[in-house]
Structures are given as C-alpha cells and as structure tokens.
Motif scaffolding. Sequence first.
Motif, mmCIF file in Angstrom:
data_model
loop_
_atom_site.group_PDB
_atom_site.id
_atom_site.type_symbol
_atom_site.label_atom_id
_atom_site.label_comp_id
_atom_site.label_asym_id
_atom_site.label_seq_id
_atom_site.Cartn_x
_atom_site.Cartn_y
_atom_site.Cartn_z
ATOM 1 N N VAL A 59 1.070 -1.329 0.374
ATOM 2 C CA VAL A 59 -0.157 0.024 0.121
ATOM 3 C C VAL A 59 0.862 1.188 -0.216
ATOM 4 C CG1 VAL A 59 -1.576 1.198 1.333
ATOM 5 C CG2 VAL A 59 -1.414 -1.102 1.299
ATOM 6 N N ARG A 60 1.804 1.075 0.966
ATOM 7 C CA ARG A 60 3.257 2.410 0.782
ATOM 8 C C ARG A 60 3.537 2.641 -0.318
ATOM 9 N NH1 ARG A 60 5.526 4.748 5.453
ATOM 10 N NH2 ARG A 60 7.825 5.478 4.938
ATOM 11 N N ASP A 61 4.252 1.960 -0.713
ATOM 12 C CA ASP A 61 4.989 1.785 -2.208
ATOM 13 C C ASP A 61 3.772 2.014 -3.305
ATOM 14 O OD1 ASP A 61 6.497 0.687 -1.466
ATOM 15 O OD2 ASP A 61 6.520 -1.159 -1.966
ATOM 16 N N ILE A 62 2.347 1.894 -3.275
ATOM 17 C CA ILE A 62 1.212 2.202 -4.231
ATOM 18 C C ILE A 62 0.962 3.684 -4.499
ATOM 19 C CG2 ILE A 62 -1.300 2.805 -4.860
ATOM 20 C CD1 ILE A 62 -0.556 -1.028 -4.718
ATOM 21 N N VAL A 63 0.852 4.321 -3.181
ATOM 22 C CA VAL A 63 0.162 5.586 -2.499
ATOM 23 C C VAL A 63 1.794 6.504 -3.133
ATOM 24 C CG1 VAL A 63 0.263 7.586 -0.386
ATOM 25 C CG2 VAL A 63 -1.007 5.073 -0.601
ATOM 26 N N ARG A 64 3.375 5.652 -2.970
ATOM 27 C CA ARG A 64 3.700 6.997 -3.331
ATOM 28 C C ARG A 64 4.250 7.112 -4.448
ATOM 29 N NH1 ARG A 64 9.087 5.377 0.466
ATOM 30 N NH2 ARG A 64 9.806 7.268 0.257
ATOM 31 N N THR A 65 3.987 5.833 -5.531
ATOM 32 C CA THR A 65 3.918 5.860 -7.182
ATOM 33 C C THR A 65 3.271 6.523 -7.737
ATOM 34 O OG1 THR A 65 5.275 4.122 -6.667
ATOM 35 C CG2 THR A 65 3.618 4.021 -8.652
ATOM 36 N N VAL A 66 1.658 6.613 -6.336
ATOM 37 C CA VAL A 66 0.508 8.025 -7.090
ATOM 38 C C VAL A 66 1.486 9.190 -6.775
ATOM 39 C CG1 VAL A 66 -1.363 8.551 -7.518
ATOM 40 C CG2 VAL A 66 -0.822 5.866 -7.659
ATOM 41 N N LEU A 67 1.964 9.072 -5.843
ATOM 42 C CA LEU A 67 2.194 10.287 -5.098
ATOM 43 C C LEU A 67 2.978 11.151 -6.711
ATOM 44 C CD1 LEU A 67 2.026 13.429 -3.283
ATOM 45 C CD2 LEU A 67 3.089 12.043 -2.147
ATOM 46 N N GLN A 68 3.942 10.389 -6.613
ATOM 47 C CA GLN A 68 5.386 11.184 -7.706
ATOM 48 C C GLN A 68 4.613 11.321 -9.016
ATOM 49 O OE1 GLN A 68 8.125 11.992 -6.426
ATOM 50 N NE2 GLN A 68 7.360 11.672 -4.808
ATOM 51 N N GLN A 69 3.645 10.709 -9.554
ATOM 52 C CA GLN A 69 2.914 11.003 -10.712
ATOM 53 C C GLN A 69 1.907 12.293 -11.045
ATOM 54 O OE1 GLN A 69 0.368 6.789 -10.968
ATOM 55 N NE2 GLN A 69 2.200 5.869 -11.992
ATOM 56 N N THR A 70 1.076 12.285 -9.331
ATOM 57 C CA THR A 70 0.788 13.946 -9.398
ATOM 58 C C THR A 70 1.395 14.801 -9.446
ATOM 59 O OG1 THR A 70 -1.380 12.095 -7.927
ATOM 60 C CG2 THR A 70 -0.817 14.452 -7.999
ATOM 61 N N LEU A 71 2.307 14.032 -8.700
ATOM 62 C CA LEU A 71 3.620 15.261 -8.578
ATOM 63 C C LEU A 71 4.374 16.266 -10.245
ATOM 64 C CD1 LEU A 71 5.200 14.565 -5.174
ATOM 65 C CD2 LEU A 71 3.078 16.953 -5.590
ATOM 66 N N ASN A 72 4.200 15.065 -11.056
ATOM 67 C CA ASN A 72 5.099 14.969 -12.161
ATOM 68 C C ASN A 72 3.878 15.522 -13.302
ATOM 69 O OD1 ASN A 72 7.266 14.995 -11.139
ATOM 70 N ND2 ASN A 72 7.450 12.651 -10.915
ATOM 71 N N ALA A 73 2.773 15.338 -13.063
ATOM 72 C CA ALA A 73 2.605 16.069 -14.136
ATOM 73 C C ALA A 73 1.945 17.263 -14.531
ATOM 74 C CB ALA A 73 0.653 14.904 -13.291
#
Length: 218
Positions: A202-216
């Motif tokens: 769960v932690r890895d998924i959240v961090r991955t989606v967060l980075q995608q959101t920040l880089n969008a």
Amino acid sequence: MARPTVSFDVRGMVDAKERIALLELPAPKRRRLLNNASKRIRTRNRKRLGEQRNVDGTPFTARKDGSKRKMLRGLAKALQVVSLSADEAVLGWKNRLMGSIAADHQEGRPEQMSAARMRRLGNAPDYDAPATRLQARALLKEGYRVRNGKRWKRPTLAWIQANLSAGRAGLILAKLTGVAKKQRWQIELPARAVLGADHQDVRDIVRTVLQQTLNAPR
C-alpha cells in the motif's frame, strides 16, 4: 460483525519531504490521488481473489465437495471504494449483505443461508435446467426406477439428466428420502482472506501515485 475493509491515511504512507509536497496539493488533487491508489489496491485484491489466494499467497481452502468452481467471485466484483476524503480512503462493500458474507468468509464463521437469501444474491438454482450428475447419482442410490412397459427398471445417469429437470429431480429425491427441503441451513466456512493488503505494498502504491501526481502537468 464488522465488515472487512482496507483503510489507509495517505499522510502516514509518505516520508516528511513527501508529506510537505502532499499537503501543498489542493484537496481535490489529494482526493483524486487517494482514489487512484485505492483503485490499484482494489485491482490487486480482485486479481488475488481470481487466483483464489489469501493475502499471504497461500491458496484458499478447497471446497468440501471437491468442486473446482472459483469462490467469492461476486464479492470480488462488488469490491469498491466506499469512503473517500482528501486524506483517507476505505475499500469494502456498500451492500450490507455482501459485507456480511465477506465477514463470514474473512473470519471463517458459519454462514446462515436460506432460499430467499440465495435469490437475493442471484445464486438461486435454475430448476428448469437438466438434473445434475450429483442428483442422478443420489436418485439411483435411493432406488429410483422408471416404468418400462409392465416392468420397472433402473435408469442410467445419462437418462436421468436428459429426462428430468433439476427441480423435478429434487422433488423426487425428497420423496424417496422422506427429507423435506430445508428452507434454512448453515454453511461451515474456513477462513479465507477476502480483503487485505500488505502495508508495504500500500505504501509503495501511494508513493508511486503521489510522484505521478506531482510530476503531472499543472
């Protein structure tokens, strides 16, 4: 009995630097981030249920009757995000009946079943369908015979399945055994992990989606 859920607060899934970046995002974006992460976790749970495995990777306890038919397919399909805010998401079942069944399987507790409940779940038997092989065997075991001219003979399994509906076979079997059809019965359920997630996943998924959101693109 509490319905099984997977809930997580995004603020507890990231490090200090990421938390600052997260809090700088407007609430709608944080909500969208959590929704995307939740759907990925839902997909993993649905895939695991399709593979008939618990969260730890072990296979589900097999059916008592030896059937290879997959279990909990309806629960997998109905799994959804039941609560969502800018900081927390919860996966589970909005339908109370589905949630109750999930809890029975999750804890391995006896499940109370009835004909009415089967119909509500869409699992009512098709009484007009051909008699099953199991019904045919049970009928022959109880001495079922058919008229052949002036004589009575033991039919074959194939004849029963070709000439009797499931509903008719059930009625005949009830008469032969003298046992009335039960309106309520109890199903013993072994514990099966219907819903769950490894904390690190769960932690890895959240961090991955967060980075995608920040880089969008903004």
